[in-house]
Design an enzyme around this catalytic site. Sequence first.
Site, PDB file in Angstrom:
ATOM      1  N   HIS A   1      85.031 -19.911 163.748  1.00 62.82           N
ATOM      2  CA  HIS A   1      84.509 -18.588 163.402  1.00 62.82           C
ATOM      3  C   HIS A   1      83.850 -18.013 164.654  1.00 62.82           C
ATOM      4  O   HIS A   1      83.524 -18.747 165.590  1.00 62.82           O
ATOM      5  CB  HIS A   1      83.508 -18.687 162.252  1.00 62.82           C
ATOM      6  CG  HIS A   1      84.152 -18.975 160.937  1.00 62.82           C
ATOM      7  ND1 HIS A   1      84.090 -18.106 159.869  1.00 62.82           N
ATOM      8  CD2 HIS A   1      84.897 -20.032 160.516  1.00 62.82           C
ATOM      9  CE1 HIS A   1      84.757 -18.621 158.839  1.00 62.82           C
ATOM     10  NE2 HIS A   1      85.252 -19.784 159.204  1.00 62.82           N
TER      11      HIS A   1
ATOM     12  N   HIS B   1      89.487 -24.927 163.958  1.00 63.89           N
ATOM     13  CA  HIS B   1      89.229 -23.721 163.167  1.00 63.89           C
ATOM     14  C   HIS B   1      87.855 -23.178 163.578  1.00 63.89           C
ATOM     15  O   HIS B   1      86.838 -23.827 163.341  1.00 63.89           O
ATOM     16  CB  HIS B   1      89.234 -24.111 161.677  1.00 63.89           C
ATOM     17  CG  HIS B   1      88.891 -22.994 160.747  1.00 63.89           C
ATOM     18  ND1 HIS B   1      89.843 -22.304 160.033  1.00 63.89           N
ATOM     19  CD2 HIS B   1      87.698 -22.465 160.384  1.00 63.89           C
ATOM     20  CE1 HIS B   1      89.254 -21.406 159.267  1.00 63.89           C
ATOM     21  NE2 HIS B   1      87.941 -21.471 159.467  1.00 63.89           N
TER      22      HIS B   1
ATOM     23  N   CYS C   1      82.457 -17.169 155.111  1.00 65.17           N
ATOM     24  CA  CYS C   1      82.321 -18.258 154.154  1.00 65.17           C
ATOM     25  C   CYS C   1      81.128 -17.971 153.252  1.00 65.17           C
ATOM     26  O   CYS C   1      79.986 -17.973 153.732  1.00 65.17           O
ATOM     27  CB  CYS C   1      82.142 -19.601 154.865  1.00 65.17           C
ATOM     28  SG  CYS C   1      81.997 -20.989 153.729  1.00 65.17           S
TER      29      CYS C   1
ATOM     30  N   ASN D   1      86.517 -15.103 160.854  1.00 62.42           N
ATOM     31  CA  ASN D   1      87.250 -16.066 161.669  1.00 62.42           C
ATOM     32  C   ASN D   1      87.637 -15.434 163.012  1.00 62.42           C
ATOM     33  O   ASN D   1      87.591 -14.217 163.180  1.00 62.42           O
ATOM     34  CB  ASN D   1      88.530 -16.494 160.942  1.00 62.42           C
ATOM     35  CG  ASN D   1      88.242 -17.260 159.678  1.00 62.42           C
ATOM     36  OD1 ASN D   1      88.007 -18.454 159.699  1.00 62.42           O
ATOM     37  ND2 ASN D   1      88.261 -16.562 158.548  1.00 62.42           N
TER      38      ASN D   1
END
Length: 256
Positions: free
Chosen positions: A162, A160, A193, A202
């Site tokens: 960003h 994951h 976030c 993201n």
Amino acid sequence: MSEALSSAVSGVSGGMFAKAARAAKVMDLAAFKAQIDYYTKDALRDVYVGEVLGKAITPQAVRARYDAEIRHVDNAFGEVVRAARAVGMTARAYLSTCFVCPYEGDICKERVRELATALLELGVDEVSISDTIGAAAPSDVFDTVGYCLATLPVDRLALHFHDTYGTALANVLAGLELGVSTFDSSAGGLGGCPFAPGATGNLATEDLLYMLERMNIRTGVDLARVAQASRVMADALGRELPSRNLRRLDAQRGSG
């Protein structure tokens, strides 16, 4: 293309995004029960449901995100995983700030593997190793994720990223080299976030799709339709979204 990347491409093609999933992000048992109440049994019958858990590497990040100590968050995760298992759901855990923490700096790879191992032993189906503030570079991915893969199965790990520093796609490429075939992204590049100062959106789904398709990796996702969904969100938000390929496609529409 390297031998390792060629092997990864073969593993991803036809498998990534194989079917759409309805997922709910929950932090504790109360949130889990609320999702069950919202999505009736009939609505969930024919869809995959992933109960998404969040966990941060460092005590300061946990306090910022949950206003709790790590041990309390661990107990909450266990409750959610057991509840999901009891009703036949799949549980996915997010391990946040795995490379750089906005409060405590660089994260040691040993800590990442320790917590990822603990989450898998807890019963989650997949752990997503996350670059929450988008500060990682491919060398970090090779170092930390490679270290995790020395003892953990590659098909139980996801990545994951960003795109705060513009390295998300390069980090995906590093993940592919390591054999990882599951990557998170966000239509239009939305996200961020609120608990991690400086974190931006993201990795944009449009940008990820373009790169993978250019590499002849079949995703089963229609780039044009993702862009269409992103335009709806952009209109609702009243602002341009950061996805490079969304802007490219919009420019082509304008000149067509």
